[in-house]
Design a protein around this motif. Structure first.
Motif, PDB file in Angstrom:
ATOM      1  N   CYS A 180      -4.465  -7.554  -8.566  1.00 57.15           N
ATOM      2  CA  CYS A 180      -4.252  -8.294  -9.811  1.00 57.15           C
ATOM      3  C   CYS A 180      -2.974  -7.752 -10.448  1.00 57.15           C
ATOM      4  O   CYS A 180      -2.517  -6.646 -10.130  1.00 57.15           O
ATOM      5  CB  CYS A 180      -5.453  -8.162 -10.740  1.00 57.15           C
ATOM      6  N   THR A 181      -2.392  -8.529 -11.329  1.00 58.19           N
ATOM      7  CA  THR A 181      -1.126  -8.106 -11.928  1.00 58.19           C
ATOM      8  C   THR A 181      -1.284  -6.793 -12.696  1.00 58.19           C
ATOM      9  O   THR A 181      -0.380  -5.951 -12.660  1.00 58.19           O
ATOM     10  CB  THR A 181      -0.551  -9.195 -12.859  1.00 58.19           C
ATOM     11  N   GLU A 182      -2.433  -6.593 -13.339  1.00 58.76           N
ATOM     12  CA  GLU A 182      -2.632  -5.355 -14.093  1.00 58.76           C
ATOM     13  C   GLU A 182      -2.621  -4.136 -13.171  1.00 58.76           C
ATOM     14  O   GLU A 182      -1.937  -3.140 -13.452  1.00 58.76           O
ATOM     15  CB  GLU A 182      -3.949  -5.400 -14.890  1.00 58.76           C
ATOM     16  N   CYS A 183      -3.369  -4.189 -12.076  1.00 55.88           N
ATOM     17  CA  CYS A 183      -3.410  -3.050 -11.151  1.00 55.88           C
ATOM     18  C   CYS A 183      -2.058  -2.846 -10.479  1.00 55.88           C
ATOM     19  O   CYS A 183      -1.608  -1.712 -10.314  1.00 55.88           O
ATOM     20  CB  CYS A 183      -4.488  -3.259 -10.088  1.00 55.88           C
ATOM     21  N   ASN A 184      -1.400  -3.949 -10.118  1.00 55.15           N
ATOM     22  CA  ASN A 184      -0.102  -3.826  -9.461  1.00 55.15           C
ATOM     23  C   ASN A 184       0.911  -3.166 -10.398  1.00 55.15           C
ATOM     24  O   ASN A 184       1.682  -2.295  -9.975  1.00 55.15           O
ATOM     25  CB  ASN A 184       0.388  -5.195  -8.995  1.00 55.15           C
ATOM     26  N   LEU A 185       0.894  -3.537 -11.655  1.00 56.45           N
ATOM     27  CA  LEU A 185       1.804  -2.910 -12.623  1.00 56.45           C
ATOM     28  C   LEU A 185       1.466  -1.428 -12.828  1.00 56.45           C
ATOM     29  O   LEU A 185       2.366  -0.588 -12.918  1.00 56.45           O
ATOM     30  CB  LEU A 185       1.764  -3.640 -13.961  1.00 56.45           C
ATOM     31  N   ARG A 186       0.179  -1.107 -12.900  1.00 58.42           N
ATOM     32  CA  ARG A 186      -0.226   0.297 -13.088  1.00 58.42           C
ATOM     33  C   ARG A 186       0.118   1.133 -11.856  1.00 58.42           C
ATOM     34  O   ARG A 186       0.541   2.279 -11.980  1.00 58.42           O
ATOM     35  CB  ARG A 186      -1.725   0.396 -13.368  1.00 58.42           C
ATOM     36  N   LYS A 187      -0.060   0.561 -10.672  1.00 58.85           N
ATOM     37  CA  LYS A 187       0.243   1.310  -9.439  1.00 58.85           C
ATOM     38  C   LYS A 187       1.744   1.510  -9.302  1.00 58.85           C
ATOM     39  O   LYS A 187       2.197   2.580  -8.901  1.00 58.85           O
ATOM     40  CB  LYS A 187      -0.315   0.603  -8.210  1.00 58.85           C
ATOM     41  N   SER A 188       2.507   0.483  -9.601  1.00 56.63           N
ATOM     42  CA  SER A 188       3.962   0.556  -9.528  1.00 56.63           C
ATOM     43  C   SER A 188       4.405   1.128  -8.188  1.00 56.63           C
ATOM     44  O   SER A 188       4.011   0.629  -7.149  1.00 56.63           O
ATOM     45  CB  SER A 188       4.489   1.360 -10.721  1.00 56.63           C
ATOM     46  N   ASP A 189       5.194   2.181  -8.190  1.00 57.93           N
ATOM     47  CA  ASP A 189       5.678   2.797  -6.953  1.00 57.93           C
ATOM     48  C   ASP A 189       4.863   4.023  -6.547  1.00 57.93           C
ATOM     49  O   ASP A 189       5.324   4.838  -5.758  1.00 57.93           O
ATOM     50  CB  ASP A 189       7.153   3.206  -7.100  1.00 57.93           C
ATOM     51  N   LEU A 190       3.659   4.141  -7.093  1.00 58.94           N
ATOM     52  CA  LEU A 190       2.822   5.287  -6.729  1.00 58.94           C
ATOM     53  C   LEU A 190       2.297   5.146  -5.314  1.00 58.94           C
ATOM     54  O   LEU A 190       1.991   4.045  -4.857  1.00 58.94           O
ATOM     55  CB  LEU A 190       1.632   5.413  -7.680  1.00 58.94           C
ATOM     56  N   GLU A 191       2.148   6.257  -4.643  1.00 58.53           N
ATOM     57  CA  GLU A 191       1.469   6.256  -3.354  1.00 58.53           C
ATOM     58  C   GLU A 191      -0.004   5.983  -3.610  1.00 58.53           C
ATOM     59  O   GLU A 191      -0.527   6.299  -4.681  1.00 58.53           O
ATOM     60  CB  GLU A 191       1.634   7.602  -2.666  1.00 58.53           C
ATOM     61  N   LEU A 192      -0.680   5.418  -2.613  1.00 58.50           N
ATOM     62  CA  LEU A 192      -2.088   5.060  -2.765  1.00 58.50           C
ATOM     63  C   LEU A 192      -2.911   6.254  -3.212  1.00 58.50           C
ATOM     64  O   LEU A 192      -3.729   6.148  -4.124  1.00 58.50           O
ATOM     65  CB  LEU A 192      -2.631   4.493  -1.452  1.00 58.50           C
ATOM     66  N   ARG A 193      -2.712   7.415  -2.631  1.00 66.78           N
ATOM     67  CA  ARG A 193      -3.518   8.600  -2.973  1.00 66.78           C
ATOM     68  C   ARG A 193      -3.320   9.050  -4.420  1.00 66.78           C
ATOM     69  O   ARG A 193      -4.171   9.714  -4.990  1.00 66.78           O
ATOM     70  CB  ARG A 193      -3.257   9.743  -2.008  1.00 66.78           C
ATOM     71  N   PRO A 243       1.788  -7.133   7.240  1.00 69.52           N
ATOM     72  CA  PRO A 243       0.498  -7.386   6.584  1.00 69.52           C
ATOM     73  C   PRO A 243      -0.390  -6.152   6.478  1.00 69.52           C
ATOM     74  O   PRO A 243      -1.186  -6.040   5.550  1.00 69.52           O
ATOM     75  CB  PRO A 243      -0.154  -8.454   7.468  1.00 69.52           C
ATOM     76  N   SER A 244      -0.242  -5.210   7.394  1.00 67.83           N
ATOM     77  CA  SER A 244      -1.065  -4.000   7.315  1.00 67.83           C
ATOM     78  C   SER A 244      -0.616  -3.073   6.180  1.00 67.83           C
ATOM     79  O   SER A 244      -1.275  -2.074   5.907  1.00 67.83           O
ATOM     80  CB  SER A 244      -1.048  -3.253   8.646  1.00 67.83           C
ATOM     81  N   ASN A 245       0.486  -3.408   5.515  1.00 67.21           N
ATOM     82  CA  ASN A 245       0.931  -2.640   4.355  1.00 67.21           C
ATOM     83  C   ASN A 245       0.802  -3.444   3.060  1.00 67.21           C
ATOM     84  O   ASN A 245       1.279  -3.023   2.022  1.00 67.21           O
ATOM     85  CB  ASN A 245       2.386  -2.170   4.528  1.00 67.21           C
ATOM     86  N   LEU A 246       0.149  -4.606   3.126  1.00 63.66           N
ATOM     87  CA  LEU A 246       0.003  -5.465   1.949  1.00 63.66           C
ATOM     88  C   LEU A 246      -1.463  -5.724   1.646  1.00 63.66           C
ATOM     89  O   LEU A 246      -2.260  -5.963   2.553  1.00 63.66           O
ATOM     90  CB  LEU A 246       0.713  -6.803   2.181  1.00 63.66           C
ATOM     91  N   VAL A 306       0.847  -1.189   0.000  1.00 62.55           N
ATOM     92  CA  VAL A 306       0.000   0.000   0.000  1.00 62.55           C
ATOM     93  C   VAL A 306       0.886   1.243   0.000  1.00 62.55           C
ATOM     94  O   VAL A 306       0.734   2.130  -0.825  1.00 62.55           O
ATOM     95  CB  VAL A 306      -0.960  -0.001   1.210  1.00 62.55           C
ATOM     96  N   ILE A 307       1.815   1.308   0.946  1.00 57.07           N
ATOM     97  CA  ILE A 307       2.865   2.322   0.907  1.00 57.07           C
ATOM     98  C   ILE A 307       4.019   1.650   0.180  1.00 57.07           C
ATOM     99  O   ILE A 307       4.518   0.618   0.627  1.00 57.07           O
ATOM    100  CB  ILE A 307       3.290   2.766   2.318  1.00 57.07           C
ATOM    101  N   PRO A 308       4.431   2.165  -0.961  1.00 56.71           N
ATOM    102  CA  PRO A 308       5.420   1.466  -1.791  1.00 56.71           C
ATOM    103  C   PRO A 308       6.658   1.020  -1.010  1.00 56.71           C
ATOM    104  O   PRO A 308       7.133   1.717  -0.106  1.00 56.71           O
ATOM    105  CB  PRO A 308       5.791   2.508  -2.854  1.00 56.71           C
ATOM    106  N   TRP A 309       7.148  -0.144  -1.382  1.00 61.44           N
ATOM    107  CA  TRP A 309       8.353  -0.707  -0.766  1.00 61.44           C
ATOM    108  C   TRP A 309       9.519   0.280  -0.848  1.00 61.44           C
ATOM    109  O   TRP A 309      10.298   0.428   0.077  1.00 61.44           O
ATOM    110  CB  TRP A 309       8.707  -2.024  -1.449  1.00 61.44           C
ATOM    111  N   SER A 310       9.607   0.986  -1.951  1.00 65.91           N
ATOM    112  CA  SER A 310      10.716   1.930  -2.138  1.00 65.91           C
ATOM    113  C   SER A 310      10.686   3.066  -1.118  1.00 65.91           C
ATOM    114  O   SER A 310      11.711   3.679  -0.847  1.00 65.91           O
ATOM    115  CB  SER A 310      10.679   2.517  -3.549  1.00 65.91           C
ATOM    116  N   VAL A 311       9.518   3.307  -0.527  1.00 64.87           N
ATOM    117  CA  VAL A 311       9.375   4.361   0.476  1.00 64.87           C
ATOM    118  C   VAL A 311       9.463   3.793   1.889  1.00 64.87           C
ATOM    119  O   VAL A 311      10.146   4.338   2.751  1.00 64.87           O
ATOM    120  CB  VAL A 311       8.024   5.103   0.300  1.00 64.87           C
ATOM    121  N   SER A 312       8.768   2.674   2.120  1.00 67.77           N
ATOM    122  CA  SER A 312       8.586   2.184   3.492  1.00 67.77           C
ATOM    123  C   SER A 312       9.459   1.002   3.882  1.00 67.77           C
ATOM    124  O   SER A 312       9.711   0.800   5.062  1.00 67.77           O
ATOM    125  CB  SER A 312       7.131   1.765   3.691  1.00 67.77           C
TER     126      SER A 312
END
Length: 105
Positions: free
Chosen positions: A47-60, A40-43, A29-35
């Motif tokens: 789906c692979t499509e959404c995960n790829l689109r989100k990439s390292d973006l913050e949730l907001r 588990p509270s951050n996971l 949820v908070i990208p690995w590169s940041v946090s």
């Protein structure tokens, strides 16, 4: 893994599930590169499509409003009660078996 079970084998961003043919991954949820947080509270399940689109973006920056709120609530649900449920789902829904076996051994 308990996170897939907690999230009902469903992408928390778009709602697709293994029953719809979605290939699921875990997303920070908070990208690995940041946090650097694998708690588990951050996971959440994505789906692979959404995960790829989100990439390292913050949730907001990826999702807002009700979706972002749902993702935050889902990520904070406790995992303790999911082993008995996972055993039942493995018996009844073979599709989820590969995602859930690791938590019930």
């Amino acid at each position: 893994m308990a996170i897939y079970q907690r999230d009902n084998c469903t992408c928390q961003y778009c709602g697709k599930s293994v029953y719809d043919g979605a290939k699921l991954t875990l997303d920070h949820v908070i990208p690995w590169s940041v946090s650097h947080d694998d708690n588990p509270s951050n996971l959440v399940t994505a789906c692979t499509e959404c995960n790829l689109r989100k990439s390292d973006l913050e949730l907001r920056k990826f999702a807002s409003g009700p979706i972002a709120s749902k993702v935050k609530r889902q990520a904070n649900k406790p995992l303790d009660s999911y082993k008995p449920i996972a055993r039942r789902i493995i018996r009844e829904h073979k599709t989820c078996k590969r995602y859930l076996e690791s938590i019930v051994k």
